[in-house]
Design a protein around this motif. Sequence first.
Motif, short mmCIF file in Angstrom:
data_model
loop_
_atom_site.label_atom_id
_atom_site.label_comp_id
_atom_site.label_asym_id
_atom_site.label_seq_id
_atom_site.Cartn_x
_atom_site.Cartn_y
_atom_site.Cartn_z
N PRO A 249 0.81 -1.23 0.00
CA PRO A 249 0.00 0.00 0.00
C PRO A 249 0.84 1.27 0.00
O PRO A 249 0.45 2.28 -0.61
N LEU A 250 2.00 1.25 0.67
CA LEU A 250 2.88 2.42 0.65
C LEU A 250 3.40 2.68 -0.75
O LEU A 250 3.50 3.83 -1.21
N HIS A 251 3.75 1.61 -1.47
CA HIS A 251 4.24 1.74 -2.83
C HIS A 251 3.13 2.21 -3.77
O HIS A 251 3.37 3.02 -4.68
N ARG A 376 14.68 3.39 3.48
CA ARG A 376 14.86 3.37 2.03
C ARG A 376 13.83 2.39 1.46
O ARG A 376 13.82 1.22 1.85
N ASP A 377 13.01 2.87 0.53
CA ASP A 377 11.98 1.97 0.02
C ASP A 377 12.58 0.75 -0.68
O ASP A 377 12.09 -0.38 -0.54
N TRP A 378 13.69 0.95 -1.40
CA TRP A 378 14.29 -0.18 -2.11
C TRP A 378 14.82 -1.24 -1.14
O TRP A 378 14.93 -2.42 -1.48
N ALA A 379 15.16 -0.80 0.09
CA ALA A 379 15.71 -1.75 1.06
C ALA A 379 14.68 -2.81 1.45
O ALA A 379 15.03 -3.98 1.66
N LEU A 380 13.41 -2.41 1.53
CA LEU A 380 12.38 -3.38 1.88
C LEU A 380 12.25 -4.45 0.80
O LEU A 380 12.13 -5.65 1.11
N TRP A 381 12.30 -4.03 -0.46
CA TRP A 381 12.16 -5.01 -1.55
C TRP A 381 13.40 -5.91 -1.62
O TRP A 381 13.28 -7.09 -1.95
N ALA A 382 14.56 -5.36 -1.26
CA ALA A 382 15.76 -6.19 -1.21
C ALA A 382 15.65 -7.22 -0.08
O ALA A 382 16.05 -8.38 -0.23
N VAL A 383 15.10 -6.80 1.05
CA VAL A 383 14.89 -7.73 2.16
C VAL A 383 13.94 -8.85 1.75
O VAL A 383 14.15 -10.03 2.10
N CYS A 384 12.90 -8.52 0.99
CA CYS A 384 11.96 -9.55 0.52
C CYS A 384 12.67 -10.55 -0.38
O CYS A 384 12.42 -11.77 -0.30
#
Length: 403
Positions: A249-251, A376-384
């Motif tokens: 939802p944030l994205h 960092r928004d990209w950090a969440l997707w990297a964690v996934c």
Amino acid sequence: MSAPARPTDGEPRFRDTLRRLPATVWIVSLGVLVNRIGNFLPVFMVLYLTGRGFSPAAAGLVLGAAGLGNVAGNTVGGYLADRIGRRWTIVASMAAAAGLTAAVPFLASLPALVALAGLAGAAAQLYRPAAAALLVDATGSDQQRLAAFAVHRFAMNIGAALGGVLGGVLATVSYVGLFLGNAAACLLFGLIALVLLRDVPVTGAPEGHDPAGTRAGYREALADRRLRRFLLMTLLAEFIYIQSTVGLPLHVEAAGLTPADFGLLMGLNGVLVVLLELPITSAVSRRRPERVLALGNLLTGAGLALTGWAGDMGWLAATVLLWTLGEMLYAAMAGAYLGGLAPPAMGGRYQGLYGAAITLGTGVGPLLGGAVYAYRDWALWAVCAVGGLWSAQLCLPRRRRTT
């Protein structure tokens, strides 16, 4: 993790296995369906509290207490399922949850609401290990156990879909009616368990297990290396999956889309799960379970990781398809797989630890996921992405060291 033996070609087709499931499986699934239809508390608690004048922070505190109660409820429920029996654990859980839930709209102070939410969250989860262990007790082969958990999942998904709609209707009329309706659903499940369910005598043990005495507890359960790997995998998998309600939802908002667009994406997930999970489970029922679990975790991690590169509804819908496929491969198979690992005397405790790992992952996931996204928004997707790879690796048997 090592897996139960792969089903042989001589076993019946999955659809035939579904038809021949014991009555216990259908009774448990009926009770879960009723309970999920009336499970309004987690969905509408924030709206209820803010509508009464409490701050969002206060509402978050109440939900946090309920989340901690969920973790405790699973562990206590696993113990009770092995000590007093599956049926009476379910009855006690539903009776306590009904009384505590019905009391919510009659309390005014925040400390009382926090305490009640914690107790209600624990009571509402006591039944889960008992219900899962009863499915294992009632089934024999790996395929039959998988079919039982697939039916159980189907009932949960249908109940959640219907419950969201019914809860929304009741919330527009009366919040008191909302909580009383939730309590009534708990009582009905408890009545179904009391009248229709009977504990299944557990005899023998799965091949390769020592049917230890009833003195075995959580310490003995956690001595099982395969269980520890499974629980860590579950924590990672649930942390990643819950980002669909945090990072997604944030994205969507950051991409200039609307809350209605997010609702459509989540609706797509719900429709796919209801329509396709049973057929997909049937399709993979003869595959090695650890490989199915690994693939499910990979797809879930990949789907959510790719969310960060999707900027319109078309690409976002594609990522939803990907992580929903991972969810459908993983969900029913995980419970059935765990049922094959647990010694008969410890089935409730194994399922209790599994439920605690699920609720811990989904409880901590939004807090950590939101913090990582804010950094960092990209950090969440990297964690996934990394989490998906790690959880998939945990599903596979460890390679033996050669000398």
